[in-house]
Design an enzyme around this catalytic site. Sequence first.
Site, PDB file in Angstrom:
ATOM      1  N   CYS A 113       0.726  -1.184   0.068  1.00 43.35           N
ATOM      2  CA  CYS A 113      -0.051   0.025   0.035  1.00 43.35           C
ATOM      3  C   CYS A 113       0.774   1.303   0.198  1.00 43.35           C
ATOM      4  CB  CYS A 113      -0.978  -0.012   1.137  1.00 43.35           C
ATOM      5  SG  CYS A 113      -1.748  -1.452   1.358  1.00 43.35           S
ATOM      6  N   HIS A 268      -3.096   6.800   2.438  1.00 42.22           N
ATOM      7  CA  HIS A 268      -3.545   5.593   2.163  1.00 42.22           C
ATOM      8  C   HIS A 268      -4.873   5.384   2.991  1.00 42.22           C
ATOM      9  CE1 HIS A 268      -4.049   1.572   1.556  1.00 42.22           C
ATOM     10  NE2 HIS A 268      -3.670   0.910   2.679  1.00 42.22           N
ATOM     11  N   ASN A 298     -10.417  -0.440   0.709  1.00 39.78           N
ATOM     12  CA  ASN A 298      -9.144  -0.234   0.548  1.00 39.78           C
ATOM     13  C   ASN A 298      -8.556  -0.750  -0.728  1.00 39.78           C
ATOM     14  OD1 ASN A 298      -5.992  -0.676   0.790  1.00 39.78           O
ATOM     15  ND2 ASN A 298      -6.216  -1.543   3.097  1.00 39.78           N
TER      16      ASN A 298
HETATM   17  O1  UT7 Z   1      -3.625  -1.439   3.728  1.00 39.69           O
HETATM   18  C1  UT7 Z   1      -3.168  -2.024   5.007  1.00 39.69           C
HETATM   19  C2  UT7 Z   1      -4.072  -2.934   5.188  1.00 39.69           C
HETATM   20  N1  UT7 Z   1      -4.960  -3.197   6.336  1.00 39.69           N
HETATM   21  C3  UT7 Z   1      -5.133  -2.540   7.515  1.00 39.69           C
HETATM   22  O2  UT7 Z   1      -5.218  -1.322   7.480  1.00 39.69           O
HETATM   23  C4  UT7 Z   1      -5.870  -3.175   8.600  1.00 39.69           C
HETATM   24  C5  UT7 Z   1      -5.683  -2.386   9.918  1.00 39.69           C
HETATM   25  N2  UT7 Z   1      -6.674  -3.148  10.835  1.00 39.69           N
HETATM   26  C6  UT7 Z   1      -8.131  -2.549  11.001  1.00 39.69           C
HETATM   27  O3  UT7 Z   1      -8.355  -1.770  10.069  1.00 39.69           O
HETATM   28  C7  UT7 Z   1      -8.863  -3.343  11.916  1.00 39.69           C
HETATM   29  O4  UT7 Z   1      -8.029  -4.196  12.823  1.00 39.69           O
HETATM   30  C8  UT7 Z   1     -10.180  -4.285  11.252  1.00 39.69           C
HETATM   31  C9  UT7 Z   1     -10.960  -3.486  10.814  1.00 39.69           C
HETATM   32  C10 UT7 Z   1      -9.266  -5.245  10.027  1.00 39.69           C
HETATM   33  C11 UT7 Z   1     -10.590  -5.111  12.454  1.00 39.69           C
HETATM   34  O5  UT7 Z   1     -11.317  -4.309  13.556  1.00 39.69           O
HETATM   35  P1  UT7 Z   1     -10.842  -4.705  14.911  1.00 39.69           P
HETATM   36  O6  UT7 Z   1     -11.527  -3.731  15.939  1.00 39.69           O
HETATM   37  O7  UT7 Z   1      -9.103  -4.774  15.233  1.00 39.69           O
HETATM   38  O8  UT7 Z   1     -11.618  -5.974  15.075  1.00 39.69           O
HETATM   39  P2  UT7 Z   1     -11.037  -7.437  15.354  1.00 39.69           P
HETATM   40  O9  UT7 Z   1     -10.216  -8.157  14.478  1.00 39.69           O
HETATM   41  O10 UT7 Z   1     -10.428  -7.448  16.779  1.00 39.69           O
HETATM   42  O11 UT7 Z   1     -12.209  -8.230  15.705  1.00 39.69           O
HETATM   43  C12 UT7 Z   1     -13.468  -7.951  16.527  1.00 39.69           C
HETATM   44  C13 UT7 Z   1     -14.673  -8.867  16.557  1.00 39.69           C
HETATM   45  C14 UT7 Z   1     -14.125 -10.241  16.362  1.00 39.69           C
HETATM   46  O12 UT7 Z   1     -14.944 -10.974  16.915  1.00 39.69           O
HETATM   47  P3  UT7 Z   1     -14.740 -11.455  18.253  1.00 39.69           P
HETATM   48  O13 UT7 Z   1     -13.522 -12.536  18.465  1.00 39.69           O
HETATM   49  O14 UT7 Z   1     -14.504 -10.372  19.318  1.00 39.69           O
HETATM   50  O15 UT7 Z   1     -16.347 -12.077  18.935  1.00 39.69           O
HETATM   51  C15 UT7 Z   1     -14.307 -10.634  14.934  1.00 39.69           C
HETATM   52  O16 UT7 Z   1     -14.436 -12.153  14.524  1.00 39.69           O
HETATM   53  O17 UT7 Z   1     -15.341  -8.484  15.168  1.00 39.69           O
HETATM   54  C16 UT7 Z   1     -15.153  -9.700  14.436  1.00 39.69           C
HETATM   55  N3  UT7 Z   1     -15.362  -9.479  13.096  1.00 39.69           N
HETATM   56  C17 UT7 Z   1     -16.404  -9.255  12.169  1.00 39.69           C
HETATM   57  N4  UT7 Z   1     -17.823  -9.232  12.599  1.00 39.69           N
HETATM   58  C18 UT7 Z   1     -18.590  -8.665  11.693  1.00 39.69           C
HETATM   59  C19 UT7 Z   1     -14.441  -9.459  12.278  1.00 39.69           C
HETATM   60  N5  UT7 Z   1     -14.624  -9.130  10.956  1.00 39.69           N
HETATM   61  C20 UT7 Z   1     -15.957  -8.915  10.887  1.00 39.69           C
HETATM   62  C21 UT7 Z   1     -16.879  -8.776  10.230  1.00 39.69           C
HETATM   63  N6  UT7 Z   1     -18.153  -8.499  10.362  1.00 39.69           N
HETATM   64  N7  UT7 Z   1     -16.573  -8.550   8.693  1.00 39.69           N
END
Ligand code: UT7
Length: 341
Positions: A113, A268, A298
């Site tokens: 990215c 980005h 993204n």
């Molecule tokens: O270009 C660079 C690329 N990457 C990035 O910039 C990613 C950077 N990271 C992020 O933006 C965030 O970490 C995410 C948006 C990917 C995730 O957000 P988060 O607040 O860090 O969520 P998490 O991964 O800690 O997950 C929280 C919960 C989990 O459930 P449990 O285990 O707490 O019950 C996930 O299973 O959210 C759940 N979850 C979803 N729920 C509904 C994860 N994805 C989804 C989804 N819909 N799509």
Amino acid sequence: MEIPYKILGTGSFLPELVVDNEMLAKIMDTSDEWITSRTGISKRHYCVTETTSDMAIHAASNAIEMAEMDPDNIDFIIATTLSADYTTPNMASIVQAQVGAKNAFCFDLNAACTGFVQALDIAMRYLNTDERKTGLIVSSESLTKLVDFEDRRTCVLFGDGAGAAIVSNRQADGSDLPEANIYESFIGADGTGGEFMTGKAFERANHPFIPEDMVFEPDRFGHETGKYLSMKGPEVYRFATTAMPLAVEKAVERANLPLEAIDFIVPHQANDRILQASAKRLGIPTEKMISYIAETGNTSSASIPICLDKEVRSGHIRRGHTLVFTGFGGGLTYGACVCIF
Ligand code: UT7
């Protein structure tokens, strides 16, 4: 560096198919509420017949049209992608042939990215030598090729699209630019975080001389998702909210400017929460941190030039504005460039 340069034109292309959060919620266990509140994304564009190279050609053509220039006057093309159609020919050469930039040398760059920021930085350094006068940077990504639609943690984040910019130390008519412009950058990487975002290229060597009983070492990064992208979201989030503000601060410091002199940061587009947190950390008003993520998700290296083009065409970014482009991504890579539009 005080380089006489101008961004002569910008361009972008988004595929026709728009997939909103509700459409995803119908095919997987997610919701508009989760995606919007965690990322700020409302929709994204997906390729159907369009290829990564097709989108690059469209975006490049739009930039050439805005620059009102003869493609013969393009001296080099740098294409950035991690989702190319071919390993060879490189995407830059495909674009060269299609836009008729027959005098340009061409190469591809993959810094995930951060690709556009790094490509712009290389372009500026060519311009500084005064031998290469005009460069086309084109960033195009079909991330739907890489994401696993069974993995809701990653697939809802990404989309497809392309963006381009033309930088030159000459006017479109070949005459000299009248004045010098400020340009500075800060580019970095932290390879120890490689495991936080991985995507496989080719499988390991597979030739007739490999002993049948050979036992191979496990994958370097523990990549277990086959051909699909694997991401440790929270780790990348933490990296982003530190690395991006750091790169901006360093680049602005090198340009000898106060942060208040920056009109807009074009970052980005990965997650609106990352943008808000970075603005807060930098102590700048959130209106200066441009967010276009609701519309596209993204699009990796294409996200900065898409965002730039949209803002230029809407009249929000105008001639004379001082901009910072900043990115972060797999590698881990990061960087920022300060330049005048
Ligand atoms: O270009 C660079 C690329 N990457 C990035 O910039 C990613 C950077 N990271 C992020 O933006 C965030 O970490 C995410 C948006 C990917 C995730 O957000 P988060 O607040 O860090 O969520 P998490 O991964 O800690 O997950 C929280 C919960 C989990 O459930 P449990 O285990 O707490 O019950 C996930 O299973 O959210 C759940 N979850 C979803 N729920 C509904 C994860 N994805 C989804 C989804 N819909 N799509």
